[in-house]
Structure formats: structure tokens, C-alpha cells
Design a protein around this motif. Structure first.
Motif, PDB file in Angstrom:
ATOM      1  N   ASN A 184       0.835  -1.214   0.000  1.00  0.00           N
ATOM      2  CA  ASN A 184       0.000   0.000   0.000  1.00  0.00           C
ATOM      3  C   ASN A 184       0.870   1.265   0.000  1.00  0.00           C
ATOM      4  OD1 ASN A 184      -2.497  -1.457   0.136  1.00  0.00           O
ATOM      5  ND2 ASN A 184      -2.097  -1.821   2.316  1.00  0.00           N
ATOM      6  N   GLU A 185       1.837   1.260  -0.863  1.00  0.00           N
ATOM      7  CA  GLU A 185       2.776   2.384  -1.001  1.00  0.00           C
ATOM      8  C   GLU A 185       3.304   2.366  -2.429  1.00  0.00           C
ATOM      9  OE1 GLU A 185       4.912   5.684   0.837  1.00  0.00           O
ATOM     10  OE2 GLU A 185       3.244   4.441   1.519  1.00  0.00           O
ATOM     11  N   TRP A 186       3.752   3.529  -2.928  1.00  0.00           N
ATOM     12  CA  TRP A 186       4.287   3.655  -4.289  1.00  0.00           C
ATOM     13  C   TRP A 186       3.266   3.190  -5.343  1.00  0.00           C
ATOM     14  CZ3 TRP A 186       7.476   1.042  -0.605  1.00  0.00           C
ATOM     15  CH2 TRP A 186       8.524   1.817  -0.089  1.00  0.00           C
ATOM     16  N   ASP A 187       2.000   3.438  -5.113  1.00  0.00           N
ATOM     17  CA  ASP A 187       0.937   3.023  -6.028  1.00  0.00           C
ATOM     18  C   ASP A 187       0.875   1.507  -6.204  1.00  0.00           C
ATOM     19  OD1 ASP A 187       0.113   5.673  -6.569  1.00  0.00           O
ATOM     20  OD2 ASP A 187       1.726   5.894  -8.035  1.00  0.00           O
ATOM     21  N   ILE A 188       1.395   0.766  -5.250  1.00  0.00           N
ATOM     22  CA  ILE A 188       1.348  -0.694  -5.274  1.00  0.00           C
ATOM     23  C   ILE A 188       0.521  -1.167  -4.087  1.00  0.00           C
ATOM     24  CG2 ILE A 188       2.683  -2.836  -5.094  1.00  0.00           C
ATOM     25  CD1 ILE A 188       5.028  -1.369  -6.362  1.00  0.00           C
ATOM     26  N   GLY A 189      -0.529  -1.921  -4.358  1.00  0.00           N
ATOM     27  CA  GLY A 189      -1.288  -2.511  -3.263  1.00  0.00           C
ATOM     28  C   GLY A 189      -0.567  -3.717  -2.712  1.00  0.00           C
ATOM     29  N   SER A 190      -0.413  -4.766  -3.561  1.00  0.00           N
ATOM     30  CA  SER A 190       0.266  -5.993  -3.146  1.00  0.00           C
ATOM     31  C   SER A 190       1.182  -6.487  -4.261  1.00  0.00           C
ATOM     32  CB  SER A 190      -0.748  -7.097  -2.813  1.00  0.00           C
ATOM     33  OG  SER A 190      -1.492  -6.786  -1.662  1.00  0.00           O
ATOM     34  N   LEU A 191       2.217  -7.186  -3.852  1.00  0.00           N
ATOM     35  CA  LEU A 191       3.074  -7.931  -4.767  1.00  0.00           C
ATOM     36  C   LEU A 191       2.874  -9.412  -4.472  1.00  0.00           C
ATOM     37  CD1 LEU A 191       6.384  -5.842  -4.553  1.00  0.00           C
ATOM     38  CD2 LEU A 191       4.780  -5.906  -6.484  1.00  0.00           C
ATOM     39  N   TYR A 192       2.802 -10.231  -5.534  1.00  0.00           N
ATOM     40  CA  TYR A 192       2.574 -11.659  -5.380  1.00  0.00           C
ATOM     41  C   TYR A 192       3.847 -12.402  -5.779  1.00  0.00           C
ATOM     42  CZ  TYR A 192      -2.197 -10.100  -4.914  1.00  0.00           C
ATOM     43  OH  TYR A 192      -3.334  -9.458  -4.481  1.00  0.00           O
ATOM     44  N   VAL A 193       4.433 -13.097  -4.815  1.00  0.00           N
ATOM     45  CA  VAL A 193       5.788 -13.630  -4.966  1.00  0.00           C
ATOM     46  C   VAL A 193       5.752 -15.096  -5.362  1.00  0.00           C
ATOM     47  CG1 VAL A 193       7.979 -14.045  -3.807  1.00  0.00           C
ATOM     48  CG2 VAL A 193       6.621 -12.007  -3.244  1.00  0.00           C
ATOM     49  N   SER A 194       6.424 -15.401  -6.462  1.00  0.00           N
ATOM     50  CA  SER A 194       6.611 -16.778  -6.917  1.00  0.00           C
ATOM     51  C   SER A 194       8.103 -17.104  -6.807  1.00  0.00           C
ATOM     52  CB  SER A 194       6.129 -16.945  -8.364  1.00  0.00           C
ATOM     53  OG  SER A 194       6.406 -18.240  -8.843  1.00  0.00           O
ATOM     54  N   ILE A 195       8.411 -18.210  -6.125  1.00  0.00           N
ATOM     55  CA  ILE A 195       9.795 -18.596  -5.867  1.00  0.00           C
ATOM     56  C   ILE A 195      10.260 -19.580  -6.936  1.00  0.00           C
ATOM     57  CG2 ILE A 195      11.387 -19.613  -4.195  1.00  0.00           C
ATOM     58  CD1 ILE A 195      10.122 -17.105  -3.129  1.00  0.00           C
ATOM     59  N   MET A 196      11.384 -19.295  -7.564  1.00  0.00           N
ATOM     60  CA  MET A 196      11.954 -20.209  -8.557  1.00  0.00           C
ATOM     61  C   MET A 196      13.178 -20.899  -7.962  1.00  0.00           C
ATOM     62  SD  MET A 196      11.875 -17.941 -12.052  1.00  0.00           S
ATOM     63  CE  MET A 196      13.137 -16.820 -11.438  1.00  0.00           C
ATOM     64  N   GLU A 287      10.804   1.624  -8.608  1.00  0.00           N
ATOM     65  CA  GLU A 287      10.759   0.159  -8.555  1.00  0.00           C
ATOM     66  C   GLU A 287      11.709  -0.378  -7.491  1.00  0.00           C
ATOM     67  OE1 GLU A 287       9.941  -0.299 -13.372  1.00  0.00           O
ATOM     68  OE2 GLU A 287      11.980  -0.319 -12.554  1.00  0.00           O
ATOM     69  N   ALA A 288      12.848   0.266  -7.363  1.00  0.00           N
ATOM     70  CA  ALA A 288      13.862  -0.219  -6.409  1.00  0.00           C
ATOM     71  C   ALA A 288      13.386  -0.073  -4.966  1.00  0.00           C
ATOM     72  CB  ALA A 288      15.173   0.537  -6.618  1.00  0.00           C
ATOM     73  N   ALA A 289      12.708   1.041  -4.645  1.00  0.00           N
ATOM     74  CA  ALA A 289      12.284   1.282  -3.261  1.00  0.00           C
ATOM     75  C   ALA A 289      11.300   0.228  -2.759  1.00  0.00           C
ATOM     76  CB  ALA A 289      11.700   2.692  -3.136  1.00  0.00           C
ATOM     77  N   PRO A 290      10.194  -0.057  -3.482  1.00  0.00           N
ATOM     78  CA  PRO A 290       9.293  -1.112  -2.984  1.00  0.00           C
ATOM     79  C   PRO A 290       9.937  -2.486  -2.978  1.00  0.00           C
ATOM     80  CG  PRO A 290       8.593  -0.340  -5.152  1.00  0.00           C
ATOM     81  CD  PRO A 290       9.629   0.614  -4.681  1.00  0.00           C
ATOM     82  N   LEU A 291      10.841  -2.750  -3.920  1.00  0.00           N
ATOM     83  CA  LEU A 291      11.518  -4.042  -3.930  1.00  0.00           C
ATOM     84  C   LEU A 291      12.384  -4.208  -2.690  1.00  0.00           C
ATOM     85  CD1 LEU A 291      12.137  -6.685  -5.350  1.00  0.00           C
ATOM     86  CD2 LEU A 291      13.925  -5.512  -6.659  1.00  0.00           C
ATOM     87  N   LEU A 292      13.039  -3.133  -2.270  1.00  0.00           N
ATOM     88  CA  LEU A 292      13.872  -3.178  -1.069  1.00  0.00           C
ATOM     89  C   LEU A 292      13.035  -3.532   0.158  1.00  0.00           C
ATOM     90  CD1 LEU A 292      16.748  -2.663  -0.015  1.00  0.00           C
ATOM     91  CD2 LEU A 292      16.132  -0.268   0.278  1.00  0.00           C
ATOM     92  N   VAL A 293      11.885  -2.908   0.285  1.00  0.00           N
ATOM     93  CA  VAL A 293      11.004  -3.199   1.421  1.00  0.00           C
ATOM     94  C   VAL A 293      10.474  -4.632   1.329  1.00  0.00           C
ATOM     95  CG1 VAL A 293       8.810  -2.584   2.505  1.00  0.00           C
ATOM     96  CG2 VAL A 293      10.368  -0.782   1.724  1.00  0.00           C
ATOM     97  N   ALA A 294      10.091  -5.075   0.130  1.00  0.00           N
ATOM     98  CA  ALA A 294       9.555  -6.421  -0.041  1.00  0.00           C
ATOM     99  C   ALA A 294      10.587  -7.485   0.320  1.00  0.00           C
ATOM    100  CB  ALA A 294       9.077  -6.609  -1.479  1.00  0.00           C
ATOM    101  N   LEU A 295      11.833  -7.271  -0.056  1.00  0.00           N
ATOM    102  CA  LEU A 295      12.878  -8.250   0.258  1.00  0.00           C
ATOM    103  C   LEU A 295      13.111  -8.360   1.759  1.00  0.00           C
ATOM    104  CD1 LEU A 295      15.526  -7.622  -2.556  1.00  0.00           C
ATOM    105  CD2 LEU A 295      13.851  -9.454  -2.390  1.00  0.00           C
ATOM    106  N   GLU A 296      13.109  -7.226   2.454  1.00  0.00           N
ATOM    107  CA  GLU A 296      13.281  -7.268   3.908  1.00  0.00           C
ATOM    108  C   GLU A 296      12.103  -7.986   4.567  1.00  0.00           C
ATOM    109  OE1 GLU A 296      14.582  -6.843   7.791  1.00  0.00           O
ATOM    110  OE2 GLU A 296      15.656  -6.731   5.869  1.00  0.00           O
TER     111      GLU A 296
END
Length: 546
Positions: A184-196, A287-296
């Protein structure tokens, strides 16, 4: 000094000689971009090297370009020059120049000895204006291209990615077991993660911006009937991604290992996929900012719940975390509330799609597939002497044997050299396809352009045919190599081999050493008539159809 052999000289002398003046030079690249990547917006970062350019100064066009390692000698300049004469870039036609100018005295003296029988005037000039202009344009394009990661996020992103590598989520989750990260930040509600990575083929994560994109890709990937459709499905995804590449010379087994056992030399690669942008191998700040939060958030989630996913369990677990906001001033200690949730119902739905497709009637697939051999692999036809073959049989990490009579000077082989991770993937794919049954060559033609080819094919144990090379019917190098191949196969009673080697980007590129050879498949050399395919027609960009 190495000189051109007489047959090559005669071949080049038969080319039409034009009055153009060609410029040639070899220069170190100013960045880690190579020649082919200047033309591809979505490419990655290959090793540094020297760029060789041959241009027609009279017509103002590039005839040939190549990138070599700095250690490569002047012979590479000659190889590129011969290609500029015989197989120039469009719209050039095969020709021999009347005059060549270079700005390097040492190169001038080297070329003088090599070209003495070709009636080409060779001069030294202090400046090469056309090549200078080309390099300036390339350098400007490179300097204005965004960095792969925004500088303010780069170190943290790489650190978070390596932290995720240590978490090794692919050891407990398959790609259909999706995690939702609510931002709910950077115009992104949710990210859906698929693990390879559970199958050991490629490690990484995909972070989809919508469930619709995730479901659509999986459906299209399972129902594609051609390589183009698969590529279209891949490029139609809407997600951020991270992949991990490793390069280890210490592995004792060829089969994929758990990440914890691999070399610590791991390099994460970041990028973006979008239906309207395609593949992009760099990230913008938003793109980098939300990815950083998602990884943590992912790291904290696996640290807290990893043991609950053991033994194929995927319970409906949800946890909330407060993650430092990457854009907040340090003194403000701003944070983001993030929720990570496992979605078992979605996992069942995605798994159901897979099972439905497995039970569906078989699709019509191309007779010949070209999705086995990695792009940009180095291919060659040759021979391994019998004494070296014995060492190779004992020393390769994977060996598929045959009972082969020792006749002639050695075993005819096809050599495929690629990077170590891709070589491992290639070997595993062949193993899963039932091993290598035969190597064969079959005629092919482009019905539109009229070009005819000698197609190199690998036949797997399950009957699939895979294209490993397209060779021009009139290519003198291939014609000679193919003639020797047929003669040697006749002496070995129809047996041959496939060698898969690593080291594509190292000093042994194009000339793999014994230590680079990781797999040897011995197989039959199958005549084209035994395939019964006739002349294959090139109907689509990459599918050879019967």
C-alpha cells in the motif's frame, strides 16, 4: 607470423574488389558493455573486452564488429576482417577493399604480412574519423543509459538479495506456492511472490504486480504451441524479478546443488517485465524502493516461519512487520506497515491448472525445437583423439557411454561451449529427456529468402529433436568440417559424441581446455534419410517445421 592458407587466399581473391577505403581498429571498451549489447536494450552485463571494428569509410557503414578479451592477439582482427569481406552486415555485399587504413603501427605491420597476397594497399593514418564517430556515439549511448540499480539503493538491494539467497526459500516452496506482500505504497497494493529454484534449474523470485498477470502467464506457458507463443507469454508478464547466477569450479557433482553448498560467489540480477515494455535489466527508483522493502519483509517472514513450510506443507500463515521506509530521512525513522501472507488456496488453484493441462490431449508441437541450446553458445565440429578421449571419459562430471570401435584418428564430436550455469542446465535437460540418442544433420531452407541450410540436430532419448546449429549450405568452413565429420563417423561405424563445456566468457572462449569440459555424451551419428523429415521449411522465426 601466421599467414592465410592458400585456399583462403584464393577464396578471398575471387571476391569482387571495390574501390572503397576501409578503416579498421581495435579499442578497449569504456564500460562493461559489449558490442552486441549496444543494440539490445534489455541485455545484461557481459565481461569487459576489446571491440574490433571494420567499417567502409566510403559508404559510411559498419561491415563487421566483434568483441574479444584483451589478451586475444591480432589474429582476431584478421578474423573479423575476413568476415567483413565475406559476410558483412547488411546492407553490405561480399567484397574485397582496394585500400585499408589503420591507426596502430603494430597492427599495420601485422596486417601487412597477412594481406600481402590479396592486392590490398595498407596505410597508417593517425586518425580514423568514421571509427572515432562510431565510438563517440556508442559511448554517449552507454553514458546516458541508467545504471542497473539506482545508486542510493544499490548496496542495500544487493545486500537484501544475498540475504534472501542465504534464506534459500526455494528449498521449501515451489513456484505455485504464492506469497502476498501488502505494501500500500508507491501506487502498489500488493506484490505476489513466486519462488523459482525448487527444481534446481534457476534460482530467483518473481514479484507480480497483480494476480491476473500471474495466472495469465501460467495458463499461457502451459498451453503454448510454439516458441514464439512462449516468448510472448514471458514478455507479457507484469512483475519485478531477481535471479541469482553462480560460477563455481569447486562443485564435485554435476547435478544441481542446494544453494548453501554452492560457491559464495553469487551475483544477483534485477529487472522488470511489463507487457508494454518487455524485458528491462535495470530498475528505476520507484521500482527499487518497494523491492527493497519487499525483500526485507520476505527475509523476516522466512526467518520466522521457514520451519512451518517443511515437508511440502503450505499453511495459511500471515505476519505483519514494520520496515524502515527507504525514502524517509534517517532522523525521522519513518516505517511502512507490511503484511506477508501465504496463499494455499491460490496454490491449489495454480496446481490445478497444471494438472488439467497434463491430462489434456497432446498439443501439436514443432517437429524440431530450438529451446535447448543456450543463446550465444560457441559451437564447433571437430575430433577428440582416442588417448584424450579416455582422459575425458574418466574426468568429466557427466559421461554417457557407448561401445565405440577405435578407428581413424579419433571420435568426431560436436562441441557446445556456454557459461557454467547454462551448461549444467543443458546437461540436466538432456538427462531428463532420456539422454542423447543421436546427432544428425538435415537439410533446411527458407522458402521466402531462398537460403538453404545444413541443420544440426540432437535427438534425445524421448524422441525429441533439438536444433543446435544452422549452417549455410555454401559456408566453406562448415562444408569442410562437415566433410571431415562424415568421414570420421564412417570410420567409427556411425558413432560420435557431444561435449558440453563451460568458460564462454573466459580466456578459453572458443577453445575450451580439458578442465572446462563438464559432460561427454556418446551417441550415434544418424543419416538424414533415417530421420525421414525431408527438407525442413523455415516458416516461423524459430520453428523448423516438416
Amino acid at each position: 607470423m601466421t599467414a592465410l592458407n592458400r585456399s583462403t587466399c584464393r577464396r578471398l581473391q575471387q571476391l569482387q574488389q571495390i574501390s572503397s577505403v576501409w578503416e579498421g581498429d581495435r579499442r578497449p571498451l569504456g564500460t562493461r558493455q559489449t558490442g552486441s549489447d549496444w543494440l539490445e536494450s534489455g541485455s545484461g552485463e557481459p565481461p569487459e573486452g576489446d571491440c574490433i571494428l571494420w567499417v567502409d569509410g566510403s559508404q559510411g557503414m559498419v561491415r563487421a564488429m566483434d568483441v574479444v578479451t584483451p589478451e586475444t592477439g591480432h589474429e582476431a582482427v584478421v578474423r573479423t576482417l575476413i568476415r567483413a569481406m565475406e559476410y558483412p552486415h547488411n546492407p553490405g555485399s561480399p567484397a574485397r577493399p582496394k585500400k585499408i587504413v589503420v591507426s596502430d603501427r603494430e597492427l599495420q605491420f601485422f596486417l601487412r604480412g597477412v594481406l600481402q597476397d590479396l592486392d590490398i594497399t595498407l596505410d597508417y593514418v593517425p586518425e580514423l574519423p568514421l571509427i572515432d564517430e562510431i565510438f563517440r556515439g556508442l559511448q554517449d549511448a552507454i553514458e546516458t543509459r541508467p545504471p542497473h540499480l539506482p545508486p542510493q539503493y544499490a548496496d542495500e538491494l544487493i545486500g537484501q538479495a544475498l540475504q534472501l539467497w542465504d534464506d534459500a526459500p526455494w528449498e521449501v516452496l515451489a513456484d505455485h506456492q504464492i506469497l502476498e506482500i501488502q505494501l500500500n505504497e508507491w501506487d502498489i497494493g500488493s506484490l505476489y511472490v513466486s519462488i523459482m529454484g525448487m527444481l534446481g534449474m534457476e534460482y530467483g523470485i518473481l514479484l507480480y504486480r497483480s494476480l491476473d498477470s500471474l495466472k495469465r502467464f501460467r495458463q499461457r506457458a502451459l498451453t503454448h504451441e510454439s516458441i514464439e507463443e512462449m516468448q510472448e507469454a514471458f514478455l507479457g508478464q507484469d512483475c519485478l524479478y531477481i535471479t541469482f547466477e553462480t560460477e563455481s569450479d569447486e562443485e564435485d557433482e554435476l547435478a544441481p546443488l542446494a544453494p548453501a553448498l554452492l560457491s559464495p560467489d553469487v551475483e544477483p540480477a534485477f529487472g522488470n517485465l511489463h507487457p508494454l515494455e518487455g524485458l528491462r535489466s535495470f530498475l528505476y527508483e520507484e521500482e527499487a524502493a518497494p523491492l527493497l522493502v519487499a525483500l526485507e519483509a520476505l527475509h523476516r517472514f522466512f526467518r520466522q516461519h521457514r520451519q512451518k513450510f517443511q515437508q511440502d506443507q503450505f499453511p495459511a500463515i500471515s505476519s505483519r512487520y514494520r520496515i524502515p521506509h527507504p525514502d524517509a530521512p534517517e532522523e525521522s525513522k519513518g516505517q511502512i506497515a507490511v503484511k506477508v501472507t501465504a496463499l494455499p488456496e491460490l496454490a491449489d488453484e495454480l496446481l490445478g491448472i497444471t494438472e488439467d493441462e497434463e491430462n489434456a490431449p497432446p498439443l501439436h508441437l514443432p517437429v524440431v525445437r530450438d529451446d535447448l541450446i543456450p543463446d550465444n553458445s560457441f559451437l564447433s565440429l571437430g575430433m577428440v583423439p582416442w588417448d584424450l578421449l579416455e582422459d575425458l571419459r574418466a574426468g568429466t562430471k557427466y559421461y554417457q557411454p557407448q561401445t565405440i570401435p577405435k578407428a581413424g584418428d579419433g571420435l568426431p564430436v560436436v562441441m557446445i561451449q556456454t557459461s557454467q550455469p547454462k551448461a549444467k542446465t543443458l546437461v540436466q535437460a538432456l538427462q531428463e529427456a532420456g539422454g542423447l540418442q543421436a546427432i544428425c544433420f538435415n537439410p533446411g531452407e527458407d522458402a521466402i529468402g531462398g537460403d538453404r541450410y545444413d541443420l544440426g540436430l540432437l535427438q534425445a532419448g524421448n524422441g525429441n529433436l533439438y536444433l543446435f546449429g544452422e549452417f549455410g549450405e555454401d559456408d566453406p568452413t562448415h562444408v569442410s568440417a562437415r566433410k571431415k565429420w562424415d568421414q570420421r563417423c564412417k570410420k567409427t561405424k556411425g558413432y560420435c559424441g557431444l561435449i558440453i563445456a563451460k568458460g564462454l566468457t573466459g580466456a578459453s572462449r572458443g577453445n575450451p581446455q580439458f578442465k572446462d569440459m563438464i559432460a561427454l555424451f556418446e551417441a550415434q551419428a544418424l543419416p538424414a534419410k533415417d530421420l525421414g523429415l525431408g527438407t525442413l521449411q523455415l516458416r516461423l522465426a524459430v520453428d523448423w517445421m516438416g
